[in-house]
Scaffold this motif. Structure first.
Motif, PDB file in Angstrom:
ATOM      1  N   CYS A  42       1.180  -1.295  -0.156  1.00 27.74           N
ATOM      2  CA  CYS A  42      -0.014   0.105  -0.556  1.00 27.74           C
ATOM      3  C   CYS A  42       1.067   1.430   0.237  1.00 27.74           C
ATOM      4  CB  CYS A  42      -0.868  -0.246   1.247  1.00 27.74           C
ATOM      5  SG  CYS A  42      -2.042  -1.284   1.382  1.00 27.74           S
ATOM      6  N   ARG A  43       0.553   2.522  -0.832  1.00 25.28           N
ATOM      7  CA  ARG A  43       1.467   3.330  -1.032  1.00 25.28           C
ATOM      8  C   ARG A  43       1.186   4.210   0.328  1.00 25.28           C
ATOM      9  NH1 ARG A  43      -0.220   7.479  -4.902  1.00 25.28           N
ATOM     10  NH2 ARG A  43       1.478   8.046  -4.972  1.00 25.28           N
ATOM     11  N   TRP A  44       0.602   4.228   1.087  1.00 28.66           N
ATOM     12  CA  TRP A  44       0.158   4.728   2.367  1.00 28.66           C
ATOM     13  C   TRP A  44       0.867   3.854   3.865  1.00 28.66           C
ATOM     14  CZ3 TRP A  44      -3.471   2.065   4.553  1.00 28.66           C
ATOM     15  CH2 TRP A  44      -4.341   0.879   3.690  1.00 28.66           C
ATOM     16  N   LYS A 150      -9.047  -3.037  -0.674  1.00 27.42           N
ATOM     17  CA  LYS A 150      -8.103  -2.241  -1.205  1.00 27.42           C
ATOM     18  C   LYS A 150      -8.410  -1.237  -2.815  1.00 27.42           C
ATOM     19  CE  LYS A 150      -5.157  -3.651   2.042  1.00 27.42           C
ATOM     20  NZ  LYS A 150      -4.995  -2.325   2.920  1.00 27.42           N
ATOM     21  N   LEU A 151      -8.095  -0.363  -2.930  1.00 25.13           N
ATOM     22  CA  LEU A 151      -8.132   0.271  -4.390  1.00 25.13           C
ATOM     23  C   LEU A 151      -7.366  -0.028  -5.132  1.00 25.13           C
ATOM     24  CD1 LEU A 151     -11.016   3.056  -3.045  1.00 25.13           C
ATOM     25  CD2 LEU A 151     -11.292   1.112  -4.236  1.00 25.13           C
ATOM     26  N   SER A 152      -7.072  -0.451  -5.976  1.00 25.39           N
ATOM     27  CA  SER A 152      -6.135  -0.460  -6.675  1.00 25.39           C
ATOM     28  C   SER A 152      -5.388   0.722  -7.866  1.00 25.39           C
ATOM     29  CB  SER A 152      -5.863  -1.323  -8.109  1.00 25.39           C
ATOM     30  OG  SER A 152      -7.001  -1.137  -8.879  1.00 25.39           O
ATOM     31  N   SER A 153      -5.353   2.134  -7.357  1.00 33.58           N
ATOM     32  CA  SER A 153      -5.698   3.296  -7.311  1.00 33.58           C
ATOM     33  C   SER A 153      -4.458   3.336  -6.140  1.00 33.58           C
ATOM     34  CB  SER A 153      -6.075   4.297  -7.797  1.00 33.58           C
ATOM     35  OG  SER A 153      -6.412   4.133  -6.192  1.00 33.58           O
ATOM     36  N   THR A 223      -4.227   9.255   6.063  1.00 37.47           N
ATOM     37  CA  THR A 223      -2.833  10.018   7.088  1.00 37.47           C
ATOM     38  C   THR A 223      -1.633   9.938   6.022  1.00 37.47           C
ATOM     39  OG1 THR A 223      -3.736   8.773   9.454  1.00 37.47           O
ATOM     40  CG2 THR A 223      -1.410   9.910   9.237  1.00 37.47           C
ATOM     41  N   PRO A 224      -1.194  11.214   5.630  1.00 40.46           N
ATOM     42  CA  PRO A 224      -0.097  11.342   4.326  1.00 40.46           C
ATOM     43  C   PRO A 224       0.952  10.533   5.449  1.00 40.46           C
ATOM     44  CG  PRO A 224      -1.553  12.816   4.897  1.00 40.46           C
ATOM     45  CD  PRO A 224      -1.926  12.758   5.800  1.00 40.46           C
ATOM     46  N   PHE A 225       1.492   9.355   3.933  1.00 38.87           N
ATOM     47  CA  PHE A 225       2.792   9.044   4.393  1.00 38.87           C
ATOM     48  C   PHE A 225       3.645   8.444   3.919  1.00 38.87           C
ATOM     49  CE2 PHE A 225       4.950   5.310   6.479  1.00 38.87           C
ATOM     50  CZ  PHE A 225       5.964   5.824   7.600  1.00 38.87           C
ATOM     51  N   GLY A 226       5.421   8.445   3.909  1.00 39.91           N
ATOM     52  CA  GLY A 226       5.451   7.728   2.175  1.00 39.91           C
ATOM     53  C   GLY A 226       5.071   8.991   1.265  1.00 39.91           C
ATOM     54  N   VAL A 227       5.102   7.611   0.207  1.00 44.34           N
ATOM     55  CA  VAL A 227       4.384   8.859  -0.883  1.00 44.34           C
ATOM     56  C   VAL A 227       3.176   9.541  -0.994  1.00 44.34           C
ATOM     57  CG1 VAL A 227       6.329   7.608  -2.615  1.00 44.34           C
ATOM     58  CG2 VAL A 227       3.818   7.369  -2.095  1.00 44.34           C
TER      59      VAL A 227
END
Length: 264
Positions: A42-44, A150-153, A223-227
């Motif tokens: 997960c990107r987040w 989960k959303l694949s975006s 919650t903004p995290f990583g990328v």
């Protein structure tokens, strides 16, 4: 000589006492048992250290202290129970199996759930909502299934290429939902980011509406995290809640509250 590893021994990242920070049971006293290993990216994700099995597990030494001792993996059910008892297990409303992904270790997850549940707390499973066979193996021991949709975006499988579009998770989640609705309580969580499209959100809602309309749907602003650097606006979350509430009876917008005051 070290003892042989048993199927019910678990690869764990940590065991600790805290307050539930997400979902419908936010604010409740919870003992967390965090499993190592996850097959999604997960990107987040705010705990990428759980993506791979851990060599060591940290265990809180006294409730509320935030002080830990380190133990080697794998961890036996007996050791998990002893650690939980030292953290005043019966005083917790819930014991949460989280990760990583607990259902990648179904025998261990089931044995730990059974042992903890016998001492009083309800068992809350936090899962990515894809391991259907794993859920089948443990569902009888679970009081609350809290599954992500989960959303694949923003999410891809560990086996997917790092770039480009990936297959959606909708079909796999729907199969998981058919088993999850056998639990006494079912929560479905959609993490919403600026990249989340109306089309993929509506596709998820349609599947939930058809398969488990009684489920509580949590719209969780990322919650903004990583990328992922930004959260969706309040206007965006309100509009989604209003629109989806026309289709599902129980829709709530709940952010990660533990991030607000720095808890684990």
């Amino acid at each position: 000589m070290s003892r042989p590893t048993r199927a019910c021994d678990a690869n764990l990242v940590e065991i600790f006492s805290s307050i539930q920070g997400e979902g419908t049971h936010v604010g409740t006293t919870t003992l967390f048992v965090r499993f190592g290993g996850c097959d999604l990216r997960c990107r987040w994700c705010d705990s990428p250290q759980t993506w791979q099995p851990a060599s060591e597990c940290r265990v809180e030494v006294a409730r509320g202290t935030g002080q830990f001792e380190v133990r080697a993996n794998p961890v036996s059910v007996e050791a998990v129970l002893a650690a939980a008892e030292s953290l005043d297990l019966p005083a917790h409303a819930f014991a949460s199996l989280t990760g990583g992904e607990p259902l990648l270790q179904p025998e261990a997850a089931g044995a730990i759930a059974r042992a903890l549940r016998a001492r009083g707390p309800r068992i809350l499973l936090e899962t990515h909502g894809l391991a259907v066979d794993g859920l089948e193996a443990v569902i009888a021991e679970i009081d609350v299934v809290s599954m992500d949709w989960k959303l694949s975006s923003d999410v891809r499988r560990a086996s997917d290429p790092r770039h480009g579009a990936v297959e959606s998770f909708h079909g796999e989640h729907e199969k998981f939902l058919a088993v999850a609705r056998r639990a006494p309580e079912l929560i479905v969580k959609l993490v919403i980011t600026p990249a989340s499209s109306d089309a993929e959100i509506d596709a998820a809602v349609s599947r939930i509406e058809a398969s488990a309309p009684e489920a509580t749907l949590i719209l969780q602003p990322v919650t903004p995290f990583g990328v992922v650097r930004e959260a969706p606006s309040a206007e965006r979350m309100l509009a989604l809640c209003v629109r989806i509430s026309r289709r599902l009876a129980n829709v709530r917008v709940i952010p990660q509250t533990h991030k607000l005051y720095g808890a684990l």
